[in-house]
Design an enzyme around this catalytic site. Structure first.
Site, PDB file in Angstrom:
ATOM      1  CE  LYS A 140      -3.188   2.734   2.543  1.00 32.78           C
ATOM      2  NZ  LYS A 140      -2.272   3.948   2.060  1.00 32.78           N
TER       3      LYS A 140
ATOM      4  CD  GLU B 236      11.476   3.532  11.197  1.00 32.37           C
ATOM      5  OE1 GLU B 236      10.597   4.333  11.939  1.00 32.37           O
ATOM      6  OE2 GLU B 236      11.798   3.982   9.989  1.00 32.37           O
TER       7      GLU B 236
ATOM      8  CB  CYS C 125      11.297   8.298  11.918  1.00 28.21           C
ATOM      9  SG  CYS C 125      12.230   7.289  10.653  1.00 28.21           S
TER      10      CYS C 125
ATOM     11  CD  GLU D 114       8.237  11.604  14.491  1.00 29.52           C
ATOM     12  OE1 GLU D 114       9.418  11.213  14.221  1.00 29.52           O
ATOM     13  OE2 GLU D 114       7.185  10.958  14.359  1.00 29.52           O
TER      14      GLU D 114
END
Length: 497
Positions: A195, A270, A304, A401
């Site tokens: 996807k 992750e 990230c 984040e």
């Protein structure tokens, strides 16, 4: 191909020459098919805000068809039954094709994500080719072991592909990350349903033609673009999926875990990070400044492993902050296709607003913007490199984040306090450390609760080095030997005479 030299020419070439050659329909069972719905997905260029493509957005029916094709290819098809050498040859062929089309793929990826073209051309696409080559070599190295006998009974193990794998790709590294997931899965003998990210699906869609040209059997690789809350949920909740690999937010990982709970597939995630960039007084300050700029502002902070927290020893805090502010203010923001640009746009206006909202909230709580603290003046999607001081460690911007070019700067006294601040996070993906003292380095490498430590450097990613985090940064590993282990199961076999 010859890449045009100017930014406008590159953008025009990507839109007018490269994009029309990409089939945007779902790729299922070895061919592009018509979707079962009239739903569509708009794709915009972050550099201009203009719509560049309209994709069919798959629905549950399409996803189930793709999973069925992958299931049939695994249960009945030749792929898992091929010799490892044959599988490896397909992966090498795919790597050859990626390298052949490197420039076109880089143009599409830059157009789609807003990432700097010279960076995508210089790293992302080549890394994908290297990853497919690396795992081609692992295809022939997945044998089991001969274990001690139990009396006259001989004992062996054999390693087998886990089955049908769902690969859910992030929008900040779409082409590289699809290789991180698909390459080890295919080398192991699995089949995959990919996807692409709804915000940046184009380069992954372009992969379909290369899969077909490389001669992969029908159904081994399937690509379905759609929204996360429809196509994504349909994919992870399908009981025929044996393995899920997801890169994205921690909250979405929770949703995936809940949606797939009934069939209990193996899941590798992750997720987010809130990396600490730790600078000691004895560091090479020029190198540490270079590292801090790249760690905090590289890829417009949409990374990230970005260093959202910069920890500087008190002895050099004022000097380092002053020099870092100067570098941030000299940073060149601009068009992602311009080779002179150092920082491109954020992915879209909604994400820009999220970044700005978090910064404004922090400033209202008493933080100080030493530089930046707002969007650029051109009305586009750029956010100024931002350094915040006076941020409380319990504040939201210190804990969550941001995924933008924003870093909080904190002083620390000694190694013990540096470790304490760095580990005071729900995340544990990566950290960077700058010191000339071997003892200090060893202490922090041992005590930092992260998956990767960069010592006097930042941002290396190699196909043969495992990547992943601890705590809310995810579980499992991608890349390296550990990466293919995620797609294999071990069967014990007892043989009586």
């Amino acid at each position: 191909m010859t890449v045009p030299g100017s930014a406008p020419e590159r953008r025009s070439f990507a839109v007018d020459k490269v994009l029309p050659g990409i089939d945007l329909r779902p790729f299922i069972g070895g061919e592009h098919v018509e979707p079962r719905t009239g739903e569509t997905l708009d794709v915009t260029d972050p550099g201009t805000g203009q719509r560049i493509a309209v994709l069919p957005a798959v629905v549950e029916t399409d996803v189930r068809e793709a999973v069925g094709a992958a299931r049939t290819a695994f249960d009945e098809g030749p792929w898992p039954r091929m010799s490892p050498v044959e599988r490896a040859s397909h992966l090498h062929r795919l790597a050859d094709l990626i390298e052949r089309d490197l420039d076109e793929l880089a143009l599409v990826e830059s157009l789609d994500t807003g990432k700097l073209f010279r960076g995508v051309r210089g790293w992302d696409i080549g890394n994908a080719a290297e990853t497919f080559r690396y795992y081609a070599e692992w295809a022939v190295r997945t044998s089991g072991d001969v274990l001690p006998s139990v009396g006259a009974v001989r004992v062996t193990t054999q390693r087998e592909p886990i089955g049908v794998c769902a690969a859910i790709i992030p929008w900040n590294f779409p082409f590289a990350c699809v290789s991180w997931k698909a390459a080890p899965a295919l080398a192991a003998g699995c089949t995959v349903v990919i996807k692409p990210p709804e915000r940046a699906p184009l380069s992954v869609q372009a992969l379909a033609a290369l899969i077909a040209e490389a001669g992969f059997p029908p159904g081994v690789v399937n690509i379905v673009s759609g929204l996360g809350d429809t196509a994504g949920l349909a994919l992870v909740s399908d009981p025929r999926i044996d393995k899920i690999s997801f890169t994205g937010s921690t909250e979405t990982a929770r949703t995936i875990t809940r949606a797939s709970a009934s069939s209990i597939p193996r899941i590798t995630t992750e997720l987010g990070g809130k990396g600490a960039n730790i600078v000691f007084a004895d560091a090479d300050l020029d190198a540490a400044l270079d590292g801090a700029v790249e760690a905090s502002f590289g890829l417009a902070g949409q990374n990230c492993c970005a260093a959202g927290r910069i920890l500087v020893q008190q002895d050099i805090y004022d000097e380092f902050l002053t020099r870092l502010v100067g570098r941030a203010e000299r940073r060149v923001l601009g068009d992602q296709f311009d080779d002179g640009t150092e920082q491109g746009p954020q992915i879209d206006r909604a994400h820009l607003a999220r970044i700005d909202g978090m910064v404004r909230e922090s400033l209202a709580s008493g933080a100080r913007a030493e530089t930046g603290g707002r969007a650029g003046d051109d009305g586009g999607l750029h956010y100024l490199p931002t350094l915040l001081t006076g941020v409380g460690r319990a504040d939201r911007i210190s804990r969550e984040e941001v995924f933008g070019p924003v870093a909080c700067v904190y002083p620390f006294r000694d190694a013990a306090e540096a470790v304490e601040i760095a580990n005071d996070s729900e995340y544990g993906l990566s950290a960077s450390l700058w010191t000339k003292d071997a003892g200090t380095a060893d202490k922090l490498v041992d005590e930092l609760r992260v998956g990767t430590v960069w010592l006097n450097c930042f941002g290396y990613f190699m196909p043969y080095i495992p990547w992943g985090g601890t705590k809310l940064s995810g579980n499992g590993r991608e890349l390296g030997r550990e990466g293919i282990d995620e797609y294999l199961v071990t069967k014990a076999v007892y043989r009586a005479p």
